[in-house]
Design a protein around this motif. Structure first.
Motif, mmCIF file in Angstrom:
data_model
loop_
_atom_site.group_PDB
_atom_site.id
_atom_site.type_symbol
_atom_site.label_atom_id
_atom_site.label_comp_id
_atom_site.label_asym_id
_atom_site.label_seq_id
_atom_site.Cartn_x
_atom_site.Cartn_y
_atom_site.Cartn_z
ATOM 1 N N LEU A 101 -8.564 60.976 -27.424
ATOM 2 C CA LEU A 101 -8.400 62.013 -26.402
ATOM 3 C C LEU A 101 -9.387 63.159 -26.606
ATOM 4 C CD1 LEU A 101 -4.509 62.019 -26.165
ATOM 5 C CD2 LEU A 101 -6.128 61.087 -24.506
ATOM 6 N N GLU A 102 -9.607 63.564 -27.855
ATOM 7 C CA GLU A 102 -10.593 64.609 -28.109
ATOM 8 C C GLU A 102 -12.004 64.119 -27.831
ATOM 9 O OE1 GLU A 102 -8.238 67.247 -31.478
ATOM 10 O OE2 GLU A 102 -9.739 65.772 -32.129
ATOM 11 N N GLU A 103 -12.267 62.842 -28.080
ATOM 12 C CA GLU A 103 -13.596 62.287 -27.832
ATOM 13 C C GLU A 103 -13.897 62.230 -26.343
ATOM 14 O OE1 GLU A 103 -17.052 60.177 -29.766
ATOM 15 O OE2 GLU A 103 -15.742 61.878 -30.110
ATOM 16 N N ILE A 104 -12.899 61.889 -25.532
ATOM 17 C CA ILE A 104 -13.090 61.897 -24.078
ATOM 18 C C ILE A 104 -13.456 63.311 -23.610
ATOM 19 C CG2 ILE A 104 -11.889 61.640 -21.861
ATOM 20 C CD1 ILE A 104 -10.292 59.327 -23.211
ATOM 21 N N ASP A 105 -12.797 64.309 -24.178
ATOM 22 C CA ASP A 105 -13.136 65.699 -23.844
ATOM 23 C C ASP A 105 -14.551 66.036 -24.291
ATOM 24 O OD1 ASP A 105 -12.389 68.511 -23.053
ATOM 25 O OD2 ASP A 105 -12.782 68.828 -25.191
ATOM 26 N N ARG A 106 -14.951 65.537 -25.469
ATOM 27 C CA ARG A 106 -16.322 65.803 -25.930
ATOM 28 C C ARG A 106 -17.352 65.173 -25.015
ATOM 29 N NH1 ARG A 106 -13.864 65.834 -31.209
ATOM 30 N NH2 ARG A 106 -13.813 63.561 -31.271
ATOM 31 N N VAL A 107 -17.068 64.004 -24.479
ATOM 32 C CA VAL A 107 -18.008 63.380 -23.539
ATOM 33 C C VAL A 107 -18.231 64.286 -22.331
ATOM 34 C CG1 VAL A 107 -18.366 61.434 -21.957
ATOM 35 C CG2 VAL A 107 -17.478 61.009 -24.253
ATOM 36 N N ALA A 108 -17.155 64.846 -21.803
ATOM 37 C CA ALA A 108 -17.283 65.744 -20.656
ATOM 38 C C ALA A 108 -18.092 66.990 -21.025
ATOM 39 C CB ALA A 108 -15.895 66.149 -20.155
ATOM 40 N N ARG A 109 -17.848 67.529 -22.208
ATOM 41 C CA ARG A 109 -18.559 68.739 -22.626
ATOM 42 C C ARG A 109 -20.035 68.447 -22.903
ATOM 43 N NH1 ARG A 109 -14.874 70.487 -27.445
ATOM 44 N NH2 ARG A 109 -16.366 72.216 -27.663
ATOM 45 N N VAL A 110 -20.344 67.280 -23.458
ATOM 46 C CA VAL A 110 -21.740 66.903 -23.672
ATOM 47 C C VAL A 110 -22.446 66.713 -22.342
ATOM 48 C CG1 VAL A 110 -23.230 65.017 -24.462
ATOM 49 C CG2 VAL A 110 -21.490 65.930 -25.985
ATOM 50 N N THR A 111 -21.793 66.058 -21.397
ATOM 51 C CA THR A 111 -22.404 65.850 -20.080
ATOM 52 C C THR A 111 -22.747 67.183 -19.432
ATOM 53 O OG1 THR A 111 -21.136 63.798 -19.803
ATOM 54 C CG2 THR A 111 -22.084 64.778 -17.819
ATOM 55 N N ALA A 112 -21.830 68.140 -19.514
ATOM 56 C CA ALA A 112 -22.089 69.467 -18.946
ATOM 57 C C ALA A 112 -23.233 70.165 -19.669
ATOM 58 C CB ALA A 112 -20.819 70.306 -19.010
ATOM 59 N N ALA A 113 -23.268 70.045 -21.001
ATOM 60 C CA ALA A 113 -24.344 70.679 -21.777
ATOM 61 C C ALA A 113 -25.702 70.055 -21.459
ATOM 62 C CB ALA A 113 -24.039 70.575 -23.267
ATOM 63 N N LEU A 114 -25.743 68.743 -21.255
ATOM 64 C CA LEU A 114 -26.991 68.084 -20.888
ATOM 65 C C LEU A 114 -27.495 68.586 -19.535
ATOM 66 C CD1 LEU A 114 -26.169 64.429 -21.991
ATOM 67 C CD2 LEU A 114 -27.947 65.889 -22.974
ATOM 68 N N GLU A 115 -26.582 68.783 -18.614
ATOM 69 C CA GLU A 115 -26.980 69.271 -17.299
ATOM 70 C C GLU A 115 -27.558 70.681 -17.384
ATOM 71 O OE1 GLU A 115 -23.384 68.739 -15.082
ATOM 72 O OE2 GLU A 115 -23.737 66.594 -14.741
#
Length: 382
Positions: free
Chosen positions: A269-283
């Protein structure tokens, strides 16, 4: 590599191939063990992979040759049978043949087939998915089905082969990234759909792979055990897949789970949240934040999912103390294999040497192999 695999086919089978295909290896950027839990992942297809060459036969024989094993195997054009021992490499293309009818596709009859790879084996870059997808495109090519088969179906064939023939309960990360890769981009996968998209990679980012060549002897069993623990957690929480619940719900029901199932679920569950945060940071082009999240992912794999090893931890510890490194984490299923480092353009041989020295000091002089790789396009008929 097209010239090399064509030459290999000619030397083994004494004729020209009809189709040459290629599928890339992949880097699991972030999203460790989230895929079979219905979550999200980010991966990068790279500029190395598996090439396949094929030509039809009219005598009902299927002949396979792999440069990696330097063996020629022959089977009748009947229902594939899983192989063991030194022949187990052929289970990947055999599994693809076995999977094709499940997707309404005609399996090939007789053929000659060979493959050639420039992926380091056991490096966590999923040579298995690359073999599956290059094989699938080759078989679709000689049966006249390649142009009408959607890319998503090709990806699903590879996953089906790995799950049901090879026997590894993987999600769709490896095949999806290999199939939908794009140069200078990451592949985003919502595995519940599945849904595939690409995310631009900020300029100046570099990938380095540090391959320990260590692998736990029970890696397949450990991977399956983690899968079971996640499914156990989901069942206890009253959902089919962990993606359907939340961290507050997990905490509220903690007493229903074993200690291990709780830790596995929390990681996912924390990893799924990290994926979203990484995607936003990449953008935003914020590579320092991306790097911090990569390290957080590794620490969760280390302490909660427990699929890291001492050798992988040593590399991450050394890399995060090295100049020009944004972040580092294990890549792939874990239990050995490789670490990915995300760096800027100034990271080079001096920094690599420092990391290798730190690793060798702690692990009896052993040294990891190091590969500097770039993003590349996805699987294709060449």
């Amino acid at each position: 590599m097209k010239t090399q695999v064509t030459s290999l086919f000619r030397s083994v089978f004494g004729r020209e191939p009809e189709f040459v295909t290629r599928a890339p290896g992949r880097i699991e950027f972030i999203g460790n063990h989230t895929d079979y839990n219905g979550g999200t992942v980010l991966g990068a297809s790279i500029d190395r992979g598996v090439w396949a060459a094929i030509a039809k036969r009219d005598d009902g024989k299927r002949r396979f040759y792999s440069k990696f094993s330097d063996t020629l195997l022959e089977f009748p054009a009947t229902a594939p049978v899983r192989q063991t021992g030194d022949a187990n490499w052929v289970n990947y293309p055999l599994g693809v043949i076995a999977a094709m009818p499940a997707f309404g596709l005609r399996a090939p009859g007789g053929f000659d087939f060979c493959d050639l790879s420039d992926l380091p084996p056991g490096s966590g870059m999923s040579s298995s998915a690359a073999i599956e997808l290059s094989s699938a495109l080759a078989f679709l090519g000689i049966t006249g089905q390649v142009e009408k088969t959607p890319r998503e179906t090709v990806v699903k064939i590879g996953k089906h082969a790995e799950n049901h023939f090879v026997g590894v309960p993987c999600g769709i990360l490896d095949q999806g990234v290999s199939g939908f890769g794009k140069k200078d981009h990451l592949v985003f996968i919502d595995c519940l759909g599945p849904r595939f998209a690409t995310v631009p990679m900020p300029a100046g980012a570099h990938f380095w792979i540090f391959n320990t060549h260590t692998k736990h002897a029970l890696v397949d069993g450990l991977y399956a055990a983690r899968n079971r623990e996640c499914m156990e957690a989901a069942k206890a929480l009253g959902v089919s897949l962990l993606v359907e619940t939340s961290l507050p719900a997990l905490e509220a029901s903690r007493e229903k789970l074993s200690a291990d199932a709780y830790k596995r679920a929390r990681h996912v569950l924390e990893e799924i949240d990290r994926v979203a945060r990484v995607t936003a940071a990449l953008e935003r082009g914020d590579l320092p934040v991306v790097g911090q999240l990569l390290v957080a992912s590794h620490r969760s794999s280390q302490h909660q999912f427990e699929n890291s090893t001492g050798t992988l931890d040593t590399l991450v510890d050394a890399l995060v103390e090295t100049p020009h490194v944004y972040g580092a984490r294990l890549t792939g299923g874990g239990f050995g294999g490789a670490v990915m480092a995300l760096t800027d353009a100034a990271f080079g041989e001096a920094e690599v040497s420092a990391v290798i020295a730190a690793y060798a000091k702690k692990h009896g002089g052993a040294k990891p192999d190091v590969l500097h790789c770039q993003t590349g396009d996805g699987a294709a008929v060449m």
